[in-house]
Design a protein around this motif. Structure first.
Motif, PDB file in Angstrom:
ATOM      1  N   UNK A   1     -88.502 -17.138  21.191  1.00 61.10           N
ATOM      2  CA  UNK A   1     -88.667 -18.294  22.052  1.00 61.10           C
ATOM      3  C   UNK A   1     -88.121 -19.526  21.335  1.00 61.10           C
ATOM      4  N   UNK A   2     -87.247 -20.263  21.993  1.00 57.59           N
ATOM      5  CA  UNK A   2     -86.648 -21.456  21.407  1.00 57.59           C
ATOM      6  C   UNK A   2     -87.469 -22.669  21.800  1.00 57.59           C
ATOM      7  N   UNK A   3     -87.866 -23.425  20.803  1.00 56.85           N
ATOM      8  CA  UNK A   3     -88.636 -24.634  21.045  1.00 56.85           C
ATOM      9  C   UNK A   3     -87.686 -25.768  21.379  1.00 56.85           C
ATOM     10  N   UNK A   4     -87.963 -26.487  22.467  1.00 58.67           N
ATOM     11  CA  UNK A   4     -87.095 -27.592  22.872  1.00 58.67           C
ATOM     12  C   UNK A   4     -87.477 -28.843  22.095  1.00 58.67           C
ATOM     13  N   UNK A   5     -86.471 -29.482  21.537  1.00 56.30           N
ATOM     14  CA  UNK A   5     -86.686 -30.662  20.704  1.00 56.30           C
ATOM     15  C   UNK A   5     -85.825 -31.787  21.248  1.00 56.30           C
ATOM     16  N   UNK A   6     -86.450 -32.914  21.573  1.00 57.63           N
ATOM     17  CA  UNK A   6     -85.697 -34.076  22.030  1.00 57.63           C
ATOM     18  C   UNK A   6     -86.529 -35.311  21.703  1.00 57.63           C
ATOM     19  N   UNK A   7     -86.222 -35.971  20.595  1.00 58.32           N
ATOM     20  CA  UNK A   7     -86.973 -37.133  20.147  1.00 58.32           C
ATOM     21  C   UNK A   7     -86.159 -38.392  20.371  1.00 58.32           C
ATOM     22  N   UNK A   8     -86.777 -39.427  20.912  1.00 56.30           N
ATOM     23  CA  UNK A   8     -86.082 -40.666  21.256  1.00 56.30           C
ATOM     24  C   UNK A   8     -86.556 -41.831  20.410  1.00 56.30           C
TER      25      UNK A   8
ATOM     26  N   UNK B   1     -91.742 -31.462  15.410  1.00 53.84           N
ATOM     27  CA  UNK B   1     -91.845 -32.819  15.969  1.00 53.84           C
ATOM     28  C   UNK B   1     -92.580 -33.796  15.051  1.00 53.84           C
ATOM     29  N   UNK B   2     -92.491 -33.617  13.753  1.00 54.75           N
ATOM     30  CA  UNK B   2     -93.109 -34.542  12.801  1.00 54.75           C
ATOM     31  C   UNK B   2     -92.065 -35.513  12.267  1.00 54.75           C
TER      32      UNK B   2
ATOM     33  N   UNK C   1     -82.732 -37.348  18.451  1.00 57.98           N
ATOM     34  CA  UNK C   1     -82.548 -36.147  17.640  1.00 57.98           C
ATOM     35  C   UNK C   1     -82.749 -34.964  18.572  1.00 57.98           C
ATOM     36  N   UNK C   2     -81.858 -33.981  18.488  1.00 58.81           N
ATOM     37  CA  UNK C   2     -81.999 -32.807  19.344  1.00 58.81           C
ATOM     38  C   UNK C   2     -81.471 -31.575  18.628  1.00 58.81           C
ATOM     39  N   UNK C   3     -81.829 -30.418  19.168  1.00 64.57           N
ATOM     40  CA  UNK C   3     -81.311 -29.135  18.691  1.00 64.57           C
ATOM     41  C   UNK C   3     -80.181 -28.708  19.614  1.00 64.57           C
ATOM     42  N   UNK C   4     -79.023 -28.353  19.054  1.00 63.06           N
ATOM     43  CA  UNK C   4     -77.938 -27.887  19.911  1.00 63.06           C
ATOM     44  C   UNK C   4     -78.109 -26.397  20.206  1.00 63.06           C
ATOM     45  N   UNK C   5     -77.135 -25.815  20.907  1.00 62.96           N
ATOM     46  CA  UNK C   5     -77.238 -24.412  21.325  1.00 62.96           C
ATOM     47  C   UNK C   5     -77.323 -23.463  20.141  1.00 62.96           C
TER      48      UNK C   5
ATOM     49  N   UNK D   1     -78.750 -24.061  17.302  1.00 60.21           N
ATOM     50  CA  UNK D   1     -79.949 -24.277  16.511  1.00 60.21           C
ATOM     51  C   UNK D   1     -79.814 -25.338  15.435  1.00 60.21           C
ATOM     52  N   UNK D   2     -78.706 -26.088  15.442  1.00 65.67           N
ATOM     53  CA  UNK D   2     -78.513 -27.146  14.457  1.00 65.67           C
ATOM     54  C   UNK D   2     -79.153 -28.450  14.943  1.00 65.67           C
ATOM     55  N   UNK D   3     -79.696 -29.201  14.000  1.00 69.13           N
ATOM     56  CA  UNK D   3     -80.301 -30.488  14.331  1.00 69.13           C
ATOM     57  C   UNK D   3     -79.207 -31.547  14.339  1.00 69.13           C
ATOM     58  N   UNK D   4     -79.108 -32.282  15.441  1.00 70.15           N
ATOM     59  CA  UNK D   4     -78.078 -33.301  15.612  1.00 70.15           C
ATOM     60  C   UNK D   4     -78.726 -34.649  15.891  1.00 70.15           C
ATOM     61  N   UNK D   5     -78.012 -35.711  15.529  1.00 74.06           N
ATOM     62  CA  UNK D   5     -78.467 -37.080  15.730  1.00 74.06           C
ATOM     63  C   UNK D   5     -77.452 -37.794  16.614  1.00 74.06           C
TER      64      UNK D   5
END
Length: 149
Positions: free
Chosen positions: A1-8, A41-42, A105-109, A111-115
């Protein structure tokens, strides 16, 4: 299961006039414990900013809580960009007197963290007051429409 990450960084939209034409996506140079903390999400982008130092762009004041005791949670992190992009950003900053402001900040397809960051102009106090007035008027219009129906 992929956790959705989208921090603003909601504060960036209030303090700066973001120029949509100058939007960039970059990777971040992170440690293993920082990756784990971001996926949980920390992380906080509030009051964070970027600087161009010796042909590299760095993020300052991005808070990432760590499980390890020896790592500073606000350590400076390097952004991973191509040389052409860095040169373009350098020219625009010097030409137009702009700031570099991280917004998401988000996770791309893969699985890399991007800004995501923008080149932006800082707002004056009267601009901020005007944006507050606009938000209040929009809120009143919505309340009126809800009560009407």
């Amino acid at each position: 299961m992929v956790k959705k990450l989208n921090l603003n960084n909601r504060r960036a939209y209030f303090d700066y006039e973001l120029i949509n034409k100058y939007k960039f996506i970059a990777g971040i140079e992170l440690l293993g414990s920082e990756v784990k903390s971001i996926k949980n999400n920390n992380v906080s982008l509030n009051n964070s900013y970027c600087k161009l130092i010796k042909n590299n762009i760095y993020v300052f004041d991005m808070y990432i809580s760590n499980d390890l005791l020896g790592i500073n949670p606000k350590r400076v992190k390097k952004l991973l960009l191509k040389r052409k992009e860095i040169n373009f950003i350098y020219n625009k900053i010097n030409e137009l007197k702009l700031n570099i402001i991280p917004t998401n900040i988000f996770l791309n397809e893969r699985g890399y963290i991007k800004l995501i960051f923008f080149l932006a102009k800082s707002k004056k106090n009267y601009d901020k007051r005007q944006s507050i007035k606009n938000k209040d008027s929009e809120r009143e219009k919505k309340d009126f429409l809800i009560k009407k129906y």
